[in-house]
Motif scaffolding. Structure first.
Motif, PDB file in Angstrom:
ATOM      1  N   SER A 138       0.824  -1.212   0.000  1.00  0.00           N
ATOM      2  CA  SER A 138       0.000   0.000   0.000  1.00  0.00           C
ATOM      3  C   SER A 138       0.857   1.261   0.000  1.00  0.00           C
ATOM      4  O   SER A 138       0.485   2.276  -0.595  1.00  0.00           O
ATOM      5  N   VAL A 139       2.021   1.201   0.650  1.00  0.00           N
ATOM      6  CA  VAL A 139       2.941   2.345   0.620  1.00  0.00           C
ATOM      7  C   VAL A 139       3.537   2.496  -0.780  1.00  0.00           C
ATOM      8  O   VAL A 139       3.616   3.607  -1.317  1.00  0.00           O
ATOM      9  N   LEU A 140       3.942   1.381  -1.381  1.00  0.00           N
ATOM     10  CA  LEU A 140       4.556   1.441  -2.710  1.00  0.00           C
ATOM     11  C   LEU A 140       3.595   2.005  -3.751  1.00  0.00           C
ATOM     12  O   LEU A 140       4.016   2.701  -4.687  1.00  0.00           O
ATOM     13  N   LYS A 141       2.310   1.722  -3.597  1.00  0.00           N
ATOM     14  CA  LYS A 141       1.329   2.208  -4.562  1.00  0.00           C
ATOM     15  C   LYS A 141       1.182   3.723  -4.534  1.00  0.00           C
ATOM     16  O   LYS A 141       0.634   4.315  -5.463  1.00  0.00           O
ATOM     17  N   ARG A 142       1.681   4.357  -3.492  1.00  0.00           N
ATOM     18  CA  ARG A 142       1.657   5.815  -3.433  1.00  0.00           C
ATOM     19  C   ARG A 142       2.716   6.438  -4.346  1.00  0.00           C
ATOM     20  O   ARG A 142       2.646   7.618  -4.663  1.00  0.00           O
ATOM     21  N   PHE A 143       3.692   5.635  -4.733  1.00  0.00           N
ATOM     22  CA  PHE A 143       4.770   6.152  -5.579  1.00  0.00           C
ATOM     23  C   PHE A 143       4.487   5.957  -7.062  1.00  0.00           C
ATOM     24  O   PHE A 143       4.941   6.740  -7.889  1.00  0.00           O
ATOM     25  N   THR A 144       3.790   4.879  -7.398  1.00  0.00           N
ATOM     26  CA  THR A 144       3.432   4.619  -8.793  1.00  0.00           C
ATOM     27  C   THR A 144       2.285   3.628  -8.843  1.00  0.00           C
ATOM     28  O   THR A 144       2.264   2.668  -8.049  1.00  0.00           O
ATOM     29  N   PRO A 145       1.326   3.825  -9.745  1.00  0.00           N
ATOM     30  CA  PRO A 145       0.246   2.844  -9.884  1.00  0.00           C
ATOM     31  C   PRO A 145       0.683   1.618 -10.680  1.00  0.00           C
ATOM     32  O   PRO A 145      -0.029   0.616 -10.715  1.00  0.00           O
ATOM     33  N   TYR A 146       1.851   1.710 -11.312  1.00  0.00           N
ATOM     34  CA  TYR A 146       2.342   0.612 -12.160  1.00  0.00           C
ATOM     35  C   TYR A 146       3.237  -0.287 -11.317  1.00  0.00           C
ATOM     36  O   TYR A 146       4.445  -0.067 -11.186  1.00  0.00           O
ATOM     37  N   LEU A 147       2.609  -1.307 -10.731  1.00  0.00           N
ATOM     38  CA  LEU A 147       3.288  -2.138  -9.734  1.00  0.00           C
ATOM     39  C   LEU A 147       2.866  -3.589  -9.896  1.00  0.00           C
ATOM     40  O   LEU A 147       1.709  -3.892 -10.177  1.00  0.00           O
ATOM     41  N   GLU A 148       3.824  -4.483  -9.724  1.00  0.00           N
ATOM     42  CA  GLU A 148       3.565  -5.925  -9.739  1.00  0.00           C
ATOM     43  C   GLU A 148       4.016  -6.525  -8.418  1.00  0.00           C
ATOM     44  O   GLU A 148       5.189  -6.422  -8.050  1.00  0.00           O
ATOM     45  N   VAL A 149       3.089  -7.121  -7.688  1.00  0.00           N
ATOM     46  CA  VAL A 149       3.443  -7.825  -6.450  1.00  0.00           C
ATOM     47  C   VAL A 149       3.985  -9.187  -6.862  1.00  0.00           C
ATOM     48  O   VAL A 149       3.234 -10.071  -7.268  1.00  0.00           O
TER      49      VAL A 149
ATOM     50  N   VAL B 256       9.021   3.600   3.240  1.00  0.00           N
ATOM     51  CA  VAL B 256       8.584   2.280   3.700  1.00  0.00           C
ATOM     52  C   VAL B 256       9.074   2.033   5.119  1.00  0.00           C
ATOM     53  O   VAL B 256       8.325   1.540   5.977  1.00  0.00           O
ATOM     54  N   LEU B 257      10.321   2.380   5.400  1.00  0.00           N
ATOM     55  CA  LEU B 257      10.861   2.188   6.748  1.00  0.00           C
ATOM     56  C   LEU B 257      10.125   3.053   7.761  1.00  0.00           C
ATOM     57  O   LEU B 257       9.771   2.590   8.859  1.00  0.00           O
ATOM     58  N   ARG B 258       9.848   4.284   7.397  1.00  0.00           N
ATOM     59  CA  ARG B 258       9.199   5.217   8.328  1.00  0.00           C
ATOM     60  C   ARG B 258       7.744   4.824   8.583  1.00  0.00           C
ATOM     61  O   ARG B 258       7.254   4.905   9.705  1.00  0.00           O
ATOM     62  N   TRP B 259       7.038   4.371   7.562  1.00  0.00           N
ATOM     63  CA  TRP B 259       5.615   4.102   7.699  1.00  0.00           C
ATOM     64  C   TRP B 259       5.292   2.681   8.159  1.00  0.00           C
ATOM     65  O   TRP B 259       4.236   2.452   8.732  1.00  0.00           O
ATOM     66  N   THR B 260       6.176   1.727   7.869  1.00  0.00           N
ATOM     67  CA  THR B 260       5.895   0.343   8.260  1.00  0.00           C
ATOM     68  C   THR B 260       6.897  -0.206   9.272  1.00  0.00           C
ATOM     69  O   THR B 260       6.617  -1.210   9.930  1.00  0.00           O
ATOM     70  N   GLY B 261       8.075   0.412   9.365  1.00  0.00           N
ATOM     71  CA  GLY B 261       9.107  -0.093  10.258  1.00  0.00           C
ATOM     72  C   GLY B 261       9.938  -1.203   9.659  1.00  0.00           C
ATOM     73  O   GLY B 261      10.808  -1.763  10.344  1.00  0.00           O
TER      74      GLY B 261
ATOM     75  N   ASP C  98      14.974  11.345 -11.857  1.00  0.00           N
ATOM     76  CA  ASP C  98      16.039  11.005 -10.916  1.00  0.00           C
ATOM     77  C   ASP C  98      15.664   9.724 -10.176  1.00  0.00           C
ATOM     78  O   ASP C  98      15.174   9.757  -9.046  1.00  0.00           O
ATOM     79  N   PRO C  99      15.873   8.562 -10.810  1.00  0.00           N
ATOM     80  CA  PRO C  99      15.469   7.295 -10.177  1.00  0.00           C
ATOM     81  C   PRO C  99      16.207   7.026  -8.862  1.00  0.00           C
ATOM     82  O   PRO C  99      15.653   6.378  -7.980  1.00  0.00           O
ATOM     83  N   ALA C 100      17.434   7.531  -8.716  1.00  0.00           N
ATOM     84  CA  ALA C 100      18.175   7.298  -7.472  1.00  0.00           C
ATOM     85  C   ALA C 100      17.488   7.997  -6.307  1.00  0.00           C
ATOM     86  O   ALA C 100      17.253   7.401  -5.243  1.00  0.00           O
ATOM     87  N   ALA C 101      17.145   9.267  -6.486  1.00  0.00           N
ATOM     88  CA  ALA C 101      16.465  10.016  -5.420  1.00  0.00           C
ATOM     89  C   ALA C 101      15.104   9.405  -5.119  1.00  0.00           C
ATOM     90  O   ALA C 101      14.690   9.289  -3.947  1.00  0.00           O
ATOM     91  N   HIS C 102      14.415   8.979  -6.178  1.00  0.00           N
ATOM     92  CA  HIS C 102      13.092   8.372  -5.994  1.00  0.00           C
ATOM     93  C   HIS C 102      13.219   7.056  -5.230  1.00  0.00           C
ATOM     94  O   HIS C 102      12.393   6.761  -4.347  1.00  0.00           O
ATOM     95  N   SER C 103      14.249   6.279  -5.524  1.00  0.00           N
ATOM     96  CA  SER C 103      14.454   5.000  -4.858  1.00  0.00           C
ATOM     97  C   SER C 103      14.763   5.198  -3.379  1.00  0.00           C
ATOM     98  O   SER C 103      14.269   4.456  -2.521  1.00  0.00           O
ATOM     99  N   HIS C 104      15.602   6.194  -3.071  1.00  0.00           N
ATOM    100  CA  HIS C 104      15.890   6.481  -1.662  1.00  0.00           C
ATOM    101  C   HIS C 104      14.634   6.943  -0.934  1.00  0.00           C
ATOM    102  O   HIS C 104      14.433   6.606   0.244  1.00  0.00           O
ATOM    103  N   ASP C 105      13.806   7.702  -1.618  1.00  0.00           N
ATOM    104  CA  ASP C 105      12.548   8.145  -1.020  1.00  0.00           C
ATOM    105  C   ASP C 105      11.642   6.954  -0.725  1.00  0.00           C
ATOM    106  O   ASP C 105      11.004   6.886   0.341  1.00  0.00           O
ATOM    107  N   ILE C 106      11.582   5.999  -1.652  1.00  0.00           N
ATOM    108  CA  ILE C 106      10.793   4.782  -1.433  1.00  0.00           C
ATOM    109  C   ILE C 106      11.304   4.029  -0.212  1.00  0.00           C
ATOM    110  O   ILE C 106      10.531   3.643   0.682  1.00  0.00           O
ATOM    111  N   LYS C 107      12.600   3.817  -0.158  1.00  0.00           N
ATOM    112  CA  LYS C 107      13.207   3.064   0.954  1.00  0.00           C
ATOM    113  C   LYS C 107      12.926   3.747   2.293  1.00  0.00           C
ATOM    114  O   LYS C 107      12.512   3.090   3.262  1.00  0.00           O
ATOM    115  N   ASP C 108      13.138   5.045   2.345  1.00  0.00           N
ATOM    116  CA  ASP C 108      12.950   5.777   3.599  1.00  0.00           C
ATOM    117  C   ASP C 108      11.487   5.812   4.027  1.00  0.00           C
ATOM    118  O   ASP C 108      11.172   5.695   5.219  1.00  0.00           O
TER     119      ASP C 108
END
Length: 418
Positions: A86-97, A124-129, A112-122
């Protein structure tokens, strides 16, 4: 551009989430009936504890190194997996589980995929632990390889972007580190001089297809940056549902086995209704241990075809009991039973017979199952259940080290005191 987001040591990370004191402590998670090790924290991996090892073979190491051991808690893992998605879907609707702990994302269009990737990582950690690693590449295979590198090298901070020219990176990866190339296939490749991912990338694709398969040829093309595997954004229709468990002890009594089979049939029916499906066919399996002495070694199965597709627990339990009587042999020490449903179809499109089976009222059946599901959803599984499933379930799967279901059961919620 694809990204693969993978939760680090998923089961172990889930166990740590509500027990902060486990941070930095070796953790392992066991399979059904607490038999084998199926997940390890990084600390447990560093101790050399093998994956899939029977727990009794490493009990001395676990005790000496004070490793924390947990039974599988699939309700907790499944819920936390859903939260990550559910967190990942906030970044893009184009997702495959892709699996319970992995998802592919389409990052096409991001400057800037690098900045976007760091944002995803941070995030997910902040919202789910839960800690994740992110690998980015021009294809899903390259993204998978990038994710592996992101996990292995702490200096990367959990994110690795596969460069436009990946040859240097691929030259440092063995073929068995590539998605879809297992140990046996890697050994066959090694015999013809292909030992690294770079060797495989540079191999003649037509030769690879002729010598191996079209699947390996696609891997070659993916390593070259040619996408052959698109995102599967819609979940394919399920073809079958299996509920199978090993007993916590050897079971000989027919009533205990009947209770287990009825319980598995009930669980399978719940899964059917949750997905809006019905089944036309059921198969019941029963076996002793394959390691039993020859006179006690036995395995059999029996099937039942329903007059009309159904998801009604009452019909399925009746059919399961009918099948069980055909295959049960008295006096044998049974180890495992299972229920398999196939020939599934959308409940809304069931082909009804001109003359319905005696005693079957589809409207009443739907209303009853809806009421049962609602009560069990509100008050907990098995609040309402069929008597044949038993009260004293001495045969039930052993989970002596199971953690609380922190997010799926009211009584297991963490309490915070002042």
């Amino acid at each position: 551009m694809f990204a693969l987001v993978d939760v680090n040591n998923f089961y172990a990370s889930c166990e740590r989430l509500f027990e902060p004191r486990l941070e930095g402590v070796a953790v392992v998670v066991l399979s059904n009936n607490d038999g084998c090790i199926i997940a390890r924290s990084q600390e447990a991996k560093d101790l050399g504890i093998p994956m899939g090892e029977p727990v009794h073979k490493v009990k001395d190491v676990l005790r000496r190194e004070r490793v924390r051991v947990y039974s599988s808690n699939y309700a907790l893992y499944g819920d936390l997996s859903g939260r990550v998605v559910s967190v990942l879907k906030r970044f893009t609707p184009y997702l495959e589980v892709y699996s319970i702990d992995e998802s592919f994302l389409d990052l096409g269009g991001f400057t800037d995929p690098a900045a976007h990737s760091h944002d995803i990582k941070d995030t997910v950690l902040r919202w789910t632990g839960l800690p994740v690693s992110v690998g980015v590449g021009a294809t899903k295979t390259l993204a998978k390889a990038a994710n592996r590198i992101a996990k292995k090298d702490p200096a990367l901070g959990g994110v690795f972007i596969m460069p436009d020219d990946p040859d240097e990176v691929l030259g440092n990866l063995n073929t068995d580190a590539i998605w879809g190339i297992g140990r046996r296939l890697a050994a066959r490749l090694d015999r013809i001089g292909i030992t690294t991912a770079l060797d495989l990338k540079n191999a003649d694709s037509k030769f690879i297809r002729a010598r191996f398969s079209v699947v390996v040829e696609r891997t070659v093309l993916e390593l070259r940056g040619t996408p052959c595997l698109a995102l599967e954004m819609t979940v394919p229709a399920q073809k079958g549902i299996m509920v199978s468990r090993g007993f916590s002890r050897r079971v000989t009594d027919y009533r205990d086995i009947e209770a287990a089979v009825a319980t598995y049939a009930s669980r399978a029916a719940e899964k059917l209704r949750r997905q809006g499906l019905s089944t036309n066919k059921m198969t019941i399996s029963l076996r002793t241990s394959p390691f039993s002495p020859a006179p006690e070694r036995y395995a059999n199965a029996a099937g039942f075809v329903f007059p009309e597709a159904t998801s009604d627990t009452t019909h399925m339990i009746k059919a399961a009991r009918h099948c069980l009587k055909k295959i049960y042999k008295p006096g044998l020490p049974y180890q495992k039973a299972g229920v398999f449903l196939d020939a599934l179809e959308d409940t809304r499109r069931i082909q009804r017979g001109l003359f319905p089976p005696p005693g079957v009222d589809p409207d009443k059946s739907r209303a009853l199952m809806k009421a049962v599901d609602r009560i069990n959803a509100d008050w907990g599984r098995n609040t309402v259940r069929f008597a044949v499933t038993g009260m004293q379930r001495s045969w039930a799967m052993k989970q002596n080290r199971k953690s609380p279901c922190y997010t799926t059961r009211w009584q297991d919620l963490k309490q915070v005191g002042g």
